[in-house]
Design an enzyme around this catalytic site. Structure first.
Site, PDB file in Angstrom:
ATOM      1  N   ALA A  71       0.862  -1.176   0.000  1.00 30.33           N
ATOM      2  CA  ALA A  71       0.000   0.000   0.000  1.00 30.33           C
ATOM      3  C   ALA A  71       0.897   1.224   0.000  1.00 30.33           C
ATOM      4  O   ALA A  71       2.081   1.135   0.326  1.00 30.33           O
ATOM      5  CB  ALA A  71      -0.862  -0.010   1.255  1.00 30.33           C
ATOM      6  N   GLY A 110       0.467  -5.205   0.659  1.00 30.74           N
ATOM      7  CA  GLY A 110      -0.692  -5.205  -0.237  1.00 30.74           C
ATOM      8  C   GLY A 110      -0.360  -5.766  -1.603  1.00 30.74           C
ATOM      9  O   GLY A 110      -1.243  -6.290  -2.295  1.00 30.74           O
TER      10      GLY A 110
END
Ligand code: T1G
Length: 703
Positions: A71, A110
């Site tokens: 992320a 992520g």
């Protein structure tokens, strides 16, 4: 990676067709972080490929040096923009057509969760795959704690998620995380892999529906508890590891969608925590600390293919191991055969011990030992690209060594000193090439401690500085660039803390009270136990050289109590034990010394002890910033975390000061100055100014 882009979904996500295979490309340099446009672009591209009848399979790949590394950490703490990552991943996972993630560089956080949403994963040989969120005080927040256990089993997943350490591609393949290792053109191989799946009508269940790898621990939850306890042993004070354990446990006994909700809720909770804010601060501060202000962007570091270390003592030996472990041949130079043999034997023993503990193979240990040569004359530095002097901490000796190095080292060699206090400029002046001289201050044990204070001398050339930083990274260190002053940044602040610690003993505290306050705060060890470990005679020599006296510590040294090495110091140590035991004799000495010096002893609470130890350090940090010895408050934080055991989840002394509030720190310092009569405790101009303006150190832009 040759990508002829058919069209762009947006600036960060592109797509093209290779026959009936849709190729979706993330292109968000430098590490393809999942900023919201990337998430939105992925959702759109995958949905389009899903709904396009002409598409038989989908390949996800990334431009640049790495697959998605997670992320976008810079978005944390800001209101999340849709779509959130788990929504994108669930949409990808629901696609029946074969989806293949093509992984190179690092698939992290992520990024790996995204790849777990695909039905298949192929990886380049050198790739690494991991969920490092715990290192940011977080946990995987987009399904990683539920999908990874389903794919590789809860035991392996627990190890990866609680440690945050990545798996190399081969190990990932063996664990079932990766379906194929690829040499050569990754994108072409991934497309071929996808085509083969289509041709063979191969299908696979989405990871969310997998369960066979969970069976063993589902049947034996006690085993899971055991594994979890072992993983949490090293979680001292950190909140995130326990949250990671709880979440992986849900993969065993909570339905997938419910567990996903819980994971998200816990992730959001951690995201708002002080610990994670501190660890995210450290993530960026660590990257900034290596950037020397004013260094031209295009300055090129010199390549270091060989090194030489002067001195095979504790520091010299540890430094040589850093280079050998990084694959750089190194020559260790001593003045006598006996000293050389002792130094080389200690190095070999250290490597063999690590191999015996399973930290490396015996072959690897031999390879590293083989990269270290010994010599008895300084001429041996003649071919080295980098020479590091690690002799006794004495100015005359260091200046003599550098004068000789100037004669023997090759013209473009970088000449570094490992001094931990002394004036690098004065050392450089003994050579005809002060521009080639730089400080590289390692921390003991040098083969373990991550910090490297890179000391920029008045004449240090830009490329010499860049080389010290670059090679520091290559040998696995966290470099922080500092200026020249006595003790540079870390030791200069440590000295201030030491003076206060000694003063607290005279006023009413005992060694275990002072150490207890710091270990309670999160330090692995307090000043007195640390002194006993390092040897009290080391500080004694420094104080004598400075003409300074520490009443209690000096008396202990005069009694021959040098710490662990003499079985007695501030504490008692039983034979073969490193456990400090309070000693009545020391307590008596402290009480008598207070009386002799006319100091009325009084009870001092834990909170005050902590403030008395930390606030003067912070104050010295403010002076260091004012003098530009450190460029950013974050540099000081990185130095204390990687060099002096400051707990990472408290962000470092300057970050911590902002959390306490500079007005509070200022006011307490004024009280301490009045109480002790020590005017050096009066707030430094920078601290006083920021406090008056209601600002923190964090508001200081890089100078
Ligand atoms: N977000 C934003 N910026 C990032 C970033 C990230 N994830 N990773 C790196 N950068 C910046 C970094 O600050 C630097 O900037 C530049 O990229 C190069 O990095 C939902 C919540 C990938 C191994 O923890 O470990 O996903 O200094 O100098 O040495 O579950 O960066 O140039 O201005 O470090 O080659 C999880 C973090 C996020 C990985 C490359 N991911 N990154 O190392 O380059 S949380 C991570 C790294 C998450 C999900 C959760 C390393 C790297 P600048 P660099 P490098």
């Amino acid at each position: 990676m040759n990508i002829d882009v058919e069209d762009g979904v947006n600036d960060f996500v592109k797509q093209r067709r290779d026959g009936s295979v849709a190729v979706i490309v993330v292109d968000n340099p430098p590490v393809n972080a999942l900023r919201h446009e990337v998430r939105a672009g992925l959702l759109e591209a995958f949905s389009a490929a899903r709904d396009d009848a002409a598409v038989s399979a989908i390949v996800l790949t990334c431009a640049g040096r790495t697959f998605v590394a997670g992320a976008d950490i810079t978005e944390f703490g800001k209101p999340p923009k849709p779509p959130i990552l788990s929504e994108v991943i669930s949409a990808i996972e629901a696609i029946e057509k074969p989806t293949v993630a093509a992984i190179h560089g690092t698939a992290l956080g992520g990024g790996l969760e995204l790849a777990l949403g695909c039905r298949y994963r192929v990886a380049a040989a050198g790739a690494k795959l991991g969920l490092p969120e715990v290192k940011l005080g977080l946990m995987p927040g987009a399904g990683g704690t539920q999908r990874l256990p389903r794919l590789i089993g809860a035991e392996k997943a627990l190890g990866m998620i609680v440690s945050g350490d990545p798996l190399p591609a081969q190990a990932a393949f063996e664990a079932g995380l990766v379906d194929e290792i690829v040499e050569g053109d990754l994108s072409a191989a991934a497309i071929a892999f996808a085509r083969k799946l289509v041709a063979e009508k191969r299908t696979r269940a989405p990871v969310r529906d997998m369960s066979e790898k969970l069976a063993d621990l589902r049947a034996n939850p006690a085993k899971f508890d055991e594994l979890a306890a072992a993983q949490l042993k090293r979680a001292r004070g950190l909140a995130a590891p326990a949250a990671c354990v709880e979440a992986v446990r849900w993969s065993l006994d909570v339905p997938f969608d419910e567990a996903l909700k819980r994971e998200r809720a816990k992730f959001v909770e951690l995201l708002g925590s002080d610990q994670s804010k501190a660890q995210r601060h450290v993530f960026f501060a660590e990257r900034e600390a290596a950037k020397a202000p004013g260094l031209p962007k295009d300055v090129k570091a010199r390549e270091i293919k060989s090194a030489a270390v002067i001195g095979a003592g504790t520091m010299g030996g540890g430094i040589a191991m850093c280079f050998a472990s990084a694959g750089i041949p190194v020559t260790v130079i001593e003045t006598s055969q006996e000293a050389l043999d002792r130094g080389l034997a200690t190095i070999a023993k250290n490597y063999r011990n690590t191999a015996a503990r399973g930290g490396m193979t015996a072959e690897e240990a031999d390879r590293r030992i083989g990269r270290i040569a010994g010599a008895l004359t300084l001429e041996a530095v003649k071919d080295a690209d980098l020479v590091i002097e690690a002799v006794f901490e004495e100015m005359d000796l260091k200046r003599r060594v550098f004068a000789d190095l100037d004669r023997f080292a090759k013209p473009d060699a970088v000449l570094a000193t490992n001094t931990s206090y002394l004036d690098v400029n004065a050392i450089a002046q003994t050579t005809q090439r002060p521009g080639s001289v730089v400080g590289m201050h390692f921390f003991s044990p040098a083969n373990v401690m991550k910090l490297l204070e890179v000391v920029r001398g008045a004449k240090t050339a830009p490329d010499v500085l860049a080389t010290a930083v670059d090679v520091g990274r290559k040998i696995g260190k966290v470099p922080a660039v500092v200026g020249v002053c006595h003790g540079f940044v870390g030791n200069r602040m440590l000295r201030v803390r030491g003076i206060e610690a000694e003063r607290l003993l005279l006023e009413g505290a005992l060694p275990q009270d002072v150490d207890g306050a710091l270990t309670g705060f999160g330090f692995p060890m307090g000043p007195f136990a640390m002194g006993d470990l390092a040897g009290l005679d080391v500080g004694w020599r420094v104080r004598k050289a400075e003409g300074r006296r520490a009443e209690i510590a000096d008396q202990l040294c005069e009694m021959g109590r040098f710490g662990q090495k003499t079985g007695k110091g501030f504490y008692l140590y039983e034979a073969g034990s490193r456990t400090p035991k309070p000693d009545e004799e020391v307590e008596r000495l402290i009480v008598e010394t207070s009386a002799r010096l006319g100091v009325k002893r009084h009870p001092i609470g834990k909170e005050e002890i902590l403030e008395r130890l930390l606030y003067p350090m912070i104050n010295e940090g403010a002076r260091i910033l004012d003098e530009k010895i450190a460029a950013r408050p974050g540099d000081i934080d990185v130095i204390w975390i990687y060099g002096y055991g400051w707990p990472v989840w408290r962000g470092g002394p300057m970050f911590y000061a902002d959390q306490v509030g500079l007005a509070q720190v200022r006011d307490r310092l004024v009280q301490f100055a009045e109480k002790t009569g020590d005017q050096t405790l009066m707030p430094a101009p920078l601290l006083a100014r920021l406090a008056a303006e209601g600002r923190g150190f964090g508001s200081l832009a890089a100078k």
